[in-house]
Design an enzyme around this catalytic site. Structure first.
Site, mmCIF file in Angstrom:
data_model
loop_
_atom_site.group_PDB
_atom_site.id
_atom_site.type_symbol
_atom_site.label_atom_id
_atom_site.label_comp_id
_atom_site.label_asym_id
_atom_site.label_seq_id
_atom_site.Cartn_x
_atom_site.Cartn_y
_atom_site.Cartn_z
ATOM 1 N N ASP A 51 0.767 -1.185 0.258
ATOM 2 C CA ASP A 51 0.059 0.154 0.054
ATOM 3 C C ASP A 51 0.937 1.090 -0.021
ATOM 4 O OD1 ASP A 51 -2.859 1.519 0.653
ATOM 5 O OD2 ASP A 51 -1.399 2.267 2.052
ATOM 6 N N TYR A 56 3.158 10.059 0.927
ATOM 7 C CA TYR A 56 4.272 9.433 1.750
ATOM 8 C C TYR A 56 5.342 10.005 1.306
ATOM 9 C CZ TYR A 56 0.295 6.048 3.354
ATOM 10 O OH TYR A 56 -0.537 5.475 3.762
ATOM 11 N N LYS A 85 -2.558 6.146 -3.835
ATOM 12 C CA LYS A 85 -3.376 6.928 -3.422
ATOM 13 C C LYS A 85 -3.357 8.240 -4.126
ATOM 14 C CE LYS A 85 -3.113 5.622 1.007
ATOM 15 N NZ LYS A 85 -2.248 4.402 0.937
ATOM 16 N N HIS A 118 -7.152 9.378 -1.305
ATOM 17 C CA HIS A 118 -6.755 9.054 -0.006
ATOM 18 C C HIS A 118 -7.471 9.704 1.271
ATOM 19 C CE1 HIS A 118 -2.596 8.785 2.068
ATOM 20 N NE2 HIS A 118 -3.257 8.829 3.004
#
Length: 312
Positions: A51, A56, A85, A118
Site C-alpha cells: 500500500d 508518503y 493513493k 486518500h
C-alpha cells in the site's frame, strides 16, 4: 485450513479486477531512507500486497525495491498487488491523471491494482501537500465534489492502467453516496480498524456491496490504550501459543477484512505474515468481550492524517 492457505487468503474485487491478498504491507515510514530496504525485506518475508501513496513521499524508493526484485527474478509483476493513493490537493478532475501517471513513474510500474482517493477532503490544489492559511488552518477546496473526483478515477479504470478504484479514510455516509451514484462502484475501502474499532456497520455494508475492506493500524499503531495489551487478546494468544499480534491479525482476515502492517524489523514482518485461523470460540470472545472503543487517527474527520496521543 492450513496456515499457508490462511495467510495466502485473497479477497476478490468487483468487476473482475483480480483479488487482493488479505495480508498487506504499508509503506509509510517516519524515516524515508529505510524504505527500499524495508520493502525488500517484506518481499523476502512473503508479502505481495503493498500500500503506497503520493502523500508518503517515498513512492520512488518503493519503486526501486520493486524494480530490483523483478530484475533479480525474485517476483513477477503479476504476483504483486500494488495500491497507491491520490492526495487531497489533486482532487480536481484535471489533476487526477497527471497525479496518477506521476505515481506510476515513481513506482516504476505500468499499472496499479488499486487506486484510492486518500481522503474525501479536497485541499487547495497545488504542490504544497498541506496548504494552510495565516492562522494555520487547512485550506479546503470547495470547487470540487467527491463525486467529481470519482468520475475522474472511473476514467483511469477505462484506460486499463488502473485495475480497481476505491476510497480511504471515508465515513459510511460518504461511501454510501458514492456507491449510489458511481458508474464503477468502489472495489476497496481503506479505514482504521482493529479490535478497539471493529467498524461492524461499515464492514457489513461493504460485504453487502462486494467491497473489500482494508484495515490500517490493525494493531492499534502502538497507541494507548494498547490493543496488544488487551486481556482478551493476550489470553487467547497464551492459550493458542501465538502472539497477541497474530491473534488480532487472524481475527481481521477471518472476519473478511484485509489488513496492512508496517515494520522495518524482518522478525516482526515474519511474525505478522505467519498467521493461522482462530477457533470460532476465540472469534466470539473478541466480538463479545472487548468493550473498549477508540479511534486513534483523526483523518476521517479532517482529511489531515495524524494519530492522536492518548492515555488510558
Amino acid at each position: 485450513m492450513a496456515s499457508h492457505a490462511f495467510r495466502d487468503t485473497r479477497f476478490p474485487l468487483l468487476h473482475g479486477a483480480g483479488a487482493m491478498p488479505a495480508v498487506g504491507f504499508g509503506t509509510l515510514f517516519r524515516d524515508l531512507s529505510v524504505t527500499t530496504e524495508a520493502i525488500t525485506a517484506a518481499l523476502d518475508a512473503g508479502f505481495r500486497h503493498f500500500d503506497c501513496a503520493e502523500r508518503y513521499r517515498n513512492e520512488a524508493q518503493v519503486g526501486v525495491a520493486f524494480r530490483e526484485a523483478m530484475d533479480l527474478w525474485k517476483v513477477r509483476r503479476e504476483e504483486l498487488f500494488i495500491t497507491t493513493k491520490l492526495w487531497n490537493t489533486n482532487h480536481r478532475p484535471e489533476r487526477v491523471l497527471p497525479a496518477f501517471e506521476a505515481s506510476l513513474r515513481r513506482l516504476q510500474v505500468d499499472y496499479v491494482d488499486s487506486y484510492l482517493i486518500h481522503t474525501p477532503f479536497a485541499f487547495q490544489p497545488g504542490e504544497e501537500q498541506d496548504p494552510r492559511d495565516e492562522q494555520g488552518r487547512v485550506i479546503y477546496d470547495t470547487g470540487v465534489t467527491l463525486l467529481d473526483t470519482w468520475r475522474a478515477l472511473e476514467q483511469l479504470v477505462d484506460s486499463g492502467r488502473c485495475r480497481s478504484i476505491g476510497l480511504s479514510d471515508v465515513s459510511l455516509p460518504a461511501l454510501q453516496a458514492i456507491v449510489a451514484e458511481a458508474r464503477i462502484k468502489p472495489a476497496v475501502v481503506q479505514i482504521e480498524a482493529h479490535p478497539y474499532l471493529p467498524e461492524w456497520e461499515m464492514v457489513e455494508f461493504c460485504r453487502q456491496h462486494g467491497i473489500v475492506v482494508l484495515a490500517f493500524a490493525p494493531l492499534g499503531h502502538a497507541m494507548e490504550p494498547n490493543v496488544l495489551e488487551e486481556p482478551v487478546l493476550t489470553e487467547i494468544a497464551q492459550r493458542l501459543g501465538r502472539t497477541p499480534a497474530q491473534v488480532a491479525l487472524a481475527w481481521s482476515v477471518q472476519r473478511g477484512v484485509a489488513f496492512l502492517t508496517t515494520s522495518t524489523s524482518p522478525a516482526h514482518m515474519r511474525e505478522n505474515f505467519a498467521l493461522e485461523p482462530l477457533p470460532e470460540s476465540a472469534m466470539d470472545e473478541i466480538r463479545e468481550r472487548i468493550e473498549t472503543r477508540v479511534r486513534f487517527n483523526s483523518v476521517v474527520e479532517t482529511g489531515v492524517p495524524g494519530f492522536i496521543p492518548r492515555k488510558k
